[in-house]
Design an enzyme around this catalytic site. Structure first.
Site, PDB file in Angstrom:
ATOM      1  N   GLU A 425      41.782  38.808  35.262  1.00  0.00           N
ATOM      2  CA  GLU A 425      41.703  37.350  35.102  1.00  0.00           C
ATOM      3  C   GLU A 425      40.416  36.952  34.374  1.00  0.00           C
ATOM      4  OE1 GLU A 425      41.664  35.419  38.895  1.00  0.00           O
ATOM      5  OE2 GLU A 425      41.064  33.478  38.083  1.00  0.00           O
ATOM      6  N   ASP A 498      40.710  37.006  40.913  1.00  0.00           N
ATOM      7  CA  ASP A 498      39.688  36.583  41.865  1.00  0.00           C
ATOM      8  C   ASP A 498      40.299  36.397  43.243  1.00  0.00           C
ATOM      9  OD1 ASP A 498      37.806  36.546  39.903  1.00  0.00           O
ATOM     10  OD2 ASP A 498      37.902  34.377  39.553  1.00  0.00           O
ATOM     11  N   ASP A 500      40.437  34.069  45.252  1.00  0.00           N
ATOM     12  CA  ASP A 500      40.474  32.662  45.650  1.00  0.00           C
ATOM     13  C   ASP A 500      41.868  32.101  45.350  1.00  0.00           C
ATOM     14  OD1 ASP A 500      40.567  32.443  42.934  1.00  0.00           O
ATOM     15  OD2 ASP A 500      38.593  31.521  42.705  1.00  0.00           O
ATOM     16  N   ASP A 502      42.952  30.051  43.045  1.00  0.00           N
ATOM     17  CA  ASP A 502      43.334  30.155  41.638  1.00  0.00           C
ATOM     18  C   ASP A 502      43.809  31.558  41.300  1.00  0.00           C
ATOM     19  OD1 ASP A 502      43.152  27.696  40.649  1.00  0.00           O
ATOM     20  OD2 ASP A 502      41.227  27.970  39.590  1.00  0.00           O
TER      21      ASP A 502
END
Ligand code: 0RA
Length: 634
Positions: A425, A498, A500, A502
């Site tokens: 990403e 990541d 998280d 997102d």
């Protein structure tokens, strides 16, 4: 349907051999002695009750997994016969339980509809159980017999209960001498029972698992009509489901279908309640009837003009959700995994049954018919545009694997089996990964960020998306029906996002893409998810990484003093330096990666449309529910 009035007695049961053979070579009878084989035991017993329901004598089946790992299956059917069997001199029940091929119902008189082991199921389960008992309620009496590893432990005991209720209860404990790990999986069982309930209209299936104190009751009044409605839940549909049920000379054909506004096809076919993953003659008959009926109607209603060409099969299947269930006397399952129905006569049977029923339905529902055909016409136009676009890209060299994407940092190793492609990403983390990797076998493809949601875009749009093209070209194996796993340039594809929300979203977008465009990549176990750490904890020279709050807290609470303690939270891959990323996430010696598997295609189809389709609420639900699940069973 079997003839409901047919009477079976002990005389109908043929005796062939004892059960030693089953214990000697269990895999011959249940496929394997791993988790699959273990679950097979339950299905064998439940199938017998389903057969009783199909014959019209039973509408309730309950299954209980006990805390001791035992299984109890109970039904309210007629009860297994207990009269004396001519050849064995034992009761029919004991004969059915202790001899192989003692399945009365599988003689030519009737057929076992739910698949399985041709009526030898109960005996096989008995052979592979360390303990088993069966209780039959018939004629105001209760008959009970206990078994051990396939042998009767005593006589059939009869007691009077005066009750009118009839039925059969079977209890068994899988033999730990046979099964590597005799632990049942709640979800596997639950999904199978739900499927069985869909496929057997009007049956109540109660399932409870006392180990985890969870229970479910399944009842679908509409059978596969409800199945289709469920698959389309949270999607925009164009009409009420079409449904037909027909008995053609002893073969049952049941079909439900409903179009939605997506671009995918979700067709599930079954023969005798068993999924036919690779389709077969019933599916071929279904497809040709669908295409023919829609084209004929479209011409008649002048939606297709004389100059227009016919809708292709593919055009008629965009946005289609369908369930095809056939029940026949002697199903032939073909192919390596026995996932394809081979009975040649089924093509014609399904084709003419559906042809007639669908044509009448279209006549009776002109507005629905028009919507469906217009959707097909749009699909045809889009397909034509996509074909042109594709020709153009091929001319320009796109999808030609000699032209690798510019952003790809390839590896030097040549053998695809050891090569890994990391999809990372963002360009910054991509840079870190490039520096941190082992360039011999790890290639890095940085992605811009959010990739296109393929659930909401037509294939031509998807293929125009830069990151999607990069992934397809880097892998070198094509996509869709042309996907060829033998051409894969990497046998491991690792999604690295990541830790998280997102990151979770990007990961889901990628999973959706692979699920729709390269399902073989998942089936072939080539797809993985990297697990970057969430915390770095340093105490003096001792550095540790933690992948969850819980593990970190557990460690911290054990520390006696906090002097020299440094706790860092990693929000993104970009916060790590190359050697940290290598050490925690990429080094095959220490990293953990999650393998992506799709254990249940029906569920997965719905999960992806939930996740990525129009409706927002279910997506939120899913992301929240699955955000930090350990194993990603999509
Ligand atoms: C053959 C004949 C009859 C019942 C059954 C089979 C039967 C088998 C199973 C296995 C699980 N549950 C079952 N329920 C019924 C009945 C024959 C008669 O009553 O005339």
């Amino acid at each position: 349907m079997p003839d409901a009035k047919q009477k079976y007695t002990a005389a109908d049961i043929q005796v062939l051999e004892g059960l030693e053979a089953v214990r000697r070579r269990p895999s011959m009878y249940i496929g394997s002695t791993d988790e699959r084989g273990l679950h097979h035991l339950v299905y064998e017993i439940v199938d017998n009750s389903i057969d009783e329901a199909m014959a019209g004598f039973c509408d309730r089946i309950s299954i209980v997994i006990g805390t001791d790992g035992s299984v109890t299956v109970s039904d309210n059917g007629r009860g297994i016969p207990v009269d004396k069997h001519k050849r064995t001199g034992k009761s029919a029940l004991e004969t059915v339980m202790t001899y192989l091929h003692a399945g009365g119902k599988f003689d030519s008189q009737a057929y076992k509809v739910s698949g399985g082991l041709h009526g030898v199921g109960a005996a096989v389960v008995n052979a592979l159980s360390s303990e088993m008992w069966v209780e039959v309620r018939r004629n105001g009496k209760t008959h009970r017999q206990v078994y051990e590893r396939g042998k009767a432990k005593g006589p059939l005991k009869t007691s009077s209960n005066g009750a009118k209720e009839t039925g059969t209860t079977t209890w068994f404990l899988p033999d730990h001498e046979i099964f590597d790990d005799p632990t049942f999986d709640f979800n596997t069982l639950m999904q199978r029972f739900r499927e069985m309930a869909f496929l057997t209209k009007g049956i109540w299936i109660e399932f409870s698992d006392e180990r985890v104190d969870r229970s479910f009751t399944y009842y679908f009044e509409g059978g596969i009509r409800s199945f289709v409605a469920r698959l389309n839940k949270d999607r925009h549909t164009y009409h009420e489901p079409f449904y037909m049920e027909r008995n053609v000379e002893g073969t049952m054909v049941e079909i439900a279908l409903q179009y939605n506004d997506s671009f995918n096809e979700s067709t599930f076919s079954f023969a005798n309640c068993i999924r036919t993953i690779d389709g077969g003659t019933h599916l071929t008959g279904f497809r040709s009837a669908l295409t023919r009926a829609l084209n004929e109607y479209a011409r008649k209603a002048k939606i297709l003009k004389d100059a227009d060409s016919n809708l292709s099969g593919e055009d008629t299947r965009e946005g289609l959700v369908a369930v095809i269930s056939v029940k026949l006397a002697e199903p032939q399952f073909e192919g390596q995994t026995k996932g394809r129905l081979g009975n040649a006569e089924l093509k014609g049977i399904v084709e003419s049954a559906l042809g007639e029923a669908l044509s009448s339905w279209l006549e009776e529902h002109p507005q629905d018919a028009r919507k469906i055909i217009e959707k097909g016409l749009t699909a045809a136009r889009a397909r034509e545009a996509a074909r042109k676009a594709r020709d153009l890209v091929i001319k320009k060299g796109f999808l030609d694997d000699s032209v690798l994407p510019g952003k790809l940092a390839d590896c030097s190793e040549r053998n695809p089996e050891v090569r890994e492609l990391h999809l990372v990403e963002g360009p910054s983390a991509g840079g870190t990964a490039k520096e941190g990797r082992d360039r011999r076998f790890q290639a890095i493809l940085p992605l811009r960020g959010k990739i296109l949601n393929v659930e909401k875009a037509r294939p031509d749009k998807a293929l125009a998306h830069e990151d999607i093209r990069a992934v397809i070209t880097a892998l070198g194996a094509g996509f869709g029906e042309d996907f060829n796993a033998e051409k894969l340039r990497y046998h491991r594809v690792i999604i690295m996002t990541d830790a998280d929300v997102d990151g979770a979203h990007i990961r889901t977008l990628l999973l959706t893409f692979f699920f729709r465009y390269m399902p073989e990549l998942i089936d072939g176990r080539h797809l993985y998810i990297a697990q970057p750490p969430l915390f770095r904890v340093q105490k003096g020279k001792d550095v540790r990484w933690f992948f969850s709050d819980k593990d970190k807290d557990a460690y911290l609470s054990k520390l006696k003093e906090t002097r020299g303690l440094m706790v860092q939270r990693y929000k993104g891959l970009g916060e790590m330096n190359p050697s940290q990323l290598w050490e925690t996430t990429m080094d095959p010696e220490i990293r953990t990666v999650l393998e992506v598997t799709v254990p249940d295609a029906v569920e997965a189809d719905r999960v992806f449309s939930d996740l990525m389709g129009e409706e927002v609420a279910p997506r939120k639900r899913f992301i929240q529910a699955h955000y930090d699940r350990a194993k990603l069973d999509v």
